[in-house]
Design an enzyme around this catalytic site. Sequence first.
Site, PDB file in Angstrom:
ATOM      1  N   LYS A  83       0.838  -1.196   0.000  1.00  0.00           N
ATOM      2  CA  LYS A  83       0.000   0.000   0.000  1.00  0.00           C
ATOM      3  C   LYS A  83       0.879   1.256   0.000  1.00  0.00           C
ATOM      4  O   LYS A  83       0.681   2.172  -0.777  1.00  0.00           O
ATOM      5  CB  LYS A  83      -0.921  -0.026   1.226  1.00  0.00           C
ATOM      6  CG  LYS A  83      -1.782   1.196   1.366  1.00  0.00           C
ATOM      7  CD  LYS A  83      -2.752   1.036   2.525  1.00  0.00           C
ATOM      8  CE  LYS A  83      -3.434   2.352   2.824  1.00  0.00           C
ATOM      9  NZ  LYS A  83      -4.409   2.244   3.915  1.00  0.00           N
TER      10      LYS A  83
ATOM     11  N   GLY B 216      -4.801  -2.107   5.064  1.00  0.00           N
ATOM     12  CA  GLY B 216      -3.990  -3.229   4.579  1.00  0.00           C
ATOM     13  C   GLY B 216      -4.665  -4.571   4.785  1.00  0.00           C
ATOM     14  O   GLY B 216      -4.741  -5.398   3.876  1.00  0.00           O
TER      15      GLY B 216
ATOM     16  N   GLU C  32      -4.627  -7.175  14.773  1.00  0.00           N
ATOM     17  CA  GLU C  32      -4.150  -5.840  14.389  1.00  0.00           C
ATOM     18  C   GLU C  32      -5.309  -4.841  14.456  1.00  0.00           C
ATOM     19  O   GLU C  32      -5.106  -3.661  14.727  1.00  0.00           O
ATOM     20  CB  GLU C  32      -3.520  -5.859  12.982  1.00  0.00           C
ATOM     21  CG  GLU C  32      -2.651  -4.642  12.705  1.00  0.00           C
ATOM     22  CD  GLU C  32      -1.832  -4.730  11.413  1.00  0.00           C
ATOM     23  OE1 GLU C  32      -2.400  -4.482  10.339  1.00  0.00           O
ATOM     24  OE2 GLU C  32      -0.635  -5.043  11.471  1.00  0.00           O
TER      25      GLU C  32
ATOM     26  N   HIS D 277      -4.018 -33.623  16.581  1.00  0.00           N
ATOM     27  CA  HIS D 277      -2.874 -34.426  16.998  1.00  0.00           C
ATOM     28  C   HIS D 277      -1.756 -33.552  17.541  1.00  0.00           C
ATOM     29  O   HIS D 277      -0.604 -33.986  17.622  1.00  0.00           O
ATOM     30  CB  HIS D 277      -2.393 -35.283  15.832  1.00  0.00           C
ATOM     31  CG  HIS D 277      -3.438 -36.263  15.405  1.00  0.00           C
ATOM     32  ND1 HIS D 277      -3.574 -37.512  15.973  1.00  0.00           N
ATOM     33  CD2 HIS D 277      -4.463 -36.151  14.522  1.00  0.00           C
ATOM     34  CE1 HIS D 277      -4.600 -38.138  15.428  1.00  0.00           C
ATOM     35  NE2 HIS D 277      -5.171 -37.329  14.549  1.00  0.00           N
TER      36      HIS D 277
ATOM     37  N   LYS E 253       9.425  -0.666  14.190  1.00  0.00           N
ATOM     38  CA  LYS E 253      10.003  -0.241  12.904  1.00  0.00           C
ATOM     39  C   LYS E 253      11.050   0.846  13.142  1.00  0.00           C
ATOM     40  O   LYS E 253      12.129   0.832  12.555  1.00  0.00           O
ATOM     41  CB  LYS E 253       8.907   0.330  11.991  1.00  0.00           C
ATOM     42  CG  LYS E 253       7.979  -0.700  11.364  1.00  0.00           C
ATOM     43  CD  LYS E 253       7.036   0.014  10.380  1.00  0.00           C
ATOM     44  CE  LYS E 253       5.871  -0.856   9.978  1.00  0.00           C
ATOM     45  NZ  LYS E 253       4.865  -0.141   9.187  1.00  0.00           N
TER      46      LYS E 253
HETATM   47  O1  F6P Z   1       2.816  -4.005   9.803  1.00  0.00           O
HETATM   48  C1  F6P Z   1       1.911  -3.009   9.607  1.00  0.00           C
HETATM   49  C2  F6P Z   1       1.382  -2.871   8.226  1.00  0.00           C
HETATM   50  O2  F6P Z   1       1.199  -1.521   8.007  1.00  0.00           O
HETATM   51  C3  F6P Z   1       0.100  -3.633   7.986  1.00  0.00           C
HETATM   52  O3  F6P Z   1      -1.005  -3.010   8.497  1.00  0.00           O
HETATM   53  C4  F6P Z   1       0.130  -3.733   6.512  1.00  0.00           C
HETATM   54  O4  F6P Z   1      -0.793  -4.660   6.053  1.00  0.00           O
HETATM   55  C5  F6P Z   1       1.564  -4.114   6.277  1.00  0.00           C
HETATM   56  O5  F6P Z   1       2.276  -3.370   7.229  1.00  0.00           O
HETATM   57  C6  F6P Z   1       2.096  -3.895   4.906  1.00  0.00           C
HETATM   58  O6  F6P Z   1       2.060  -2.554   4.531  1.00  0.00           O
HETATM   59  P1  F6P Z   1       2.247  -2.102   3.037  1.00  0.00           P
HETATM   60  O7  F6P Z   1       1.130  -2.705   2.244  1.00  0.00           O
HETATM   61  O8  F6P Z   1       2.198  -0.622   3.049  1.00  0.00           O
HETATM   62  O9  F6P Z   1       3.576  -2.624   2.555  1.00  0.00           O
END
Ligand code: F6P
Length: 539
Positions: free
Chosen positions: A202, A261, A347, A378, A507
């Site tokens: 995204k 996302g 999330e 199992h 991050k």
């Molecule tokens: O880890 C957080 C996050 O922002 C998720 O919500 C999202 O799906 C994922 O990272 C990937 O983000 P992007 O599609 O911007 O690479």
Amino acid sequence: MTTTPLPQRCDRTAAWAALAGHYEAHGRSFDLREAFARDAGRFAALSIDAPEVFADLSKNLIDTATLHFLLDLADDCGLAARRSALFAGDLVNGTEGRPALHTALRAPRGQAPFSTEVHAVLEAMLDYAEGVRDTAASGIHHIVNIGIGGSDLGPQMAVPALEAYAHPGLAVHFVSNVDGHDITPLLRRLRPAETLFIVSSKTFTTQETMANAAVARAWFLSHGGREADIGRHFVAATANTAGAAAFGITTTFGFWDWVGGRYSLWSAIGLPIALAIGADHFRELLAGAHAMDRHFAEAPAARNLPLLLGLVDVWYRNFHGFTSRSVAPYHQGLKRLPAYLQQLEMESNGKRVDEAGEAVPYATSPVVWGEPGTNGQHAYFQMLHQGTDVIPVEFILVKHPTHAQAELHAKLLANGLAQAQALMQGQTAQQALGQALPPTASKNIEPAALAAHRTFPGNRPSTTLLLESLTPRSLGALIALYEHRVFTSGAVWGINSFDQWGVELGKALCGDLLPRLASGSTAGLDASTAGLIARLRRA
Ligand code: F6P
């Protein structure tokens, strides 16, 4: 676009107090076996036919009064208004100032906000997918989706689920982890001329995805691919079209900041699914989800499946105090469903403050986990049956398989039914004593002591979701069901189910530590992190 006024906090409502009283008086001591014995109509009353999904809620620790109070809670928390706001495109994601309009991605043309843009991208994406699926013309036989989180888990779950519909000449692979053990062995098996990479992100800034995309690009160029061919062998699904262009990608399918996302498989992020199953089946996936959207928007509350599941989740989390829910799909194709649901639910609802930023004094998201049946039986079902925690289980059964092994399928279904029955029924010490000793039982143990080990408390709740077949349409409906269920519990809790600030700190710290791994500088670090860095750098 408008923002919705914040309703009353759930734990300050009259319904919450009524539920607390009801739990003390009846909920704590509720016994499923007695409930079934008392009421011959329990199964009929507590099962619901929603689009593509039949749900048996009767093995849950609920009765008419519980549902009555839970529905009052939904009213007191303004659930109907929140749901309308969701569908209307109001700013339900307050901290990011955005709507959450995944429902618009699967609405027929003209029936939801942003319809023109949504359908333009959908058409372009599906046309493109059909072109690639003409493998004689495209020469493509391997698709590699590079993405993580919501840009990976949805397609990675849906492609194997719909394997029966997949193009036989196209293998779809997924690379998500920044661990080189993910992409390296895959690249060894590929040839540039036959491979299409989808860079799915995204933001087009996610560290893992950008790093893997760079590795894929370098591999492409060092294995005979030409710079001029990048445009044909790399495409992007992103809301950041400028970022994709800077990477050298010329074919980009866009989407919008109002697609979260974890709610994005219906958008261009679904390209790997469309490539696998084709345009018509992708439209069926959308249609199934839309049917569930209509059900959630329109069905009366007492027969509204996502609403009821979300409310039962609140009942279990906040009144029974259950901390997790296990998902057991009895279909191998759904093997990635638990992972997908982990992101969707944890999330979305793993939050500790309400929309106003006030810490909430009640529990929110449960832990969601699981494995396909019968494998889980199992492994960890021992704990579900006899452990000290009560963990509601969700069984997903599919009536018709797409293979011809009728005997295997009958065994699979019988196993799923038996597990739900065993969880509920249990087994008393008396019953255990009355049975022949299993061959593995020690001869040196008192029968009464052994019987204690072979006793099952029972009264352990489960829900069974039943699909006629696993089709694009039923999968779409099932996923939308989960989305709305998560929305419902999040709305009751008054949290923002559409942001994810909790992923940011790690991050940022990674950005600080990465150069330290190279330089060895540990100045200002805690002793543990500093010690680990020193150890990692030791020759
Ligand atoms: O880890 C957080 C996050 O922002 C998720 O919500 C999202 O799906 C994922 O990272 C990937 O983000 P992007 O599609 O911007 O690479």
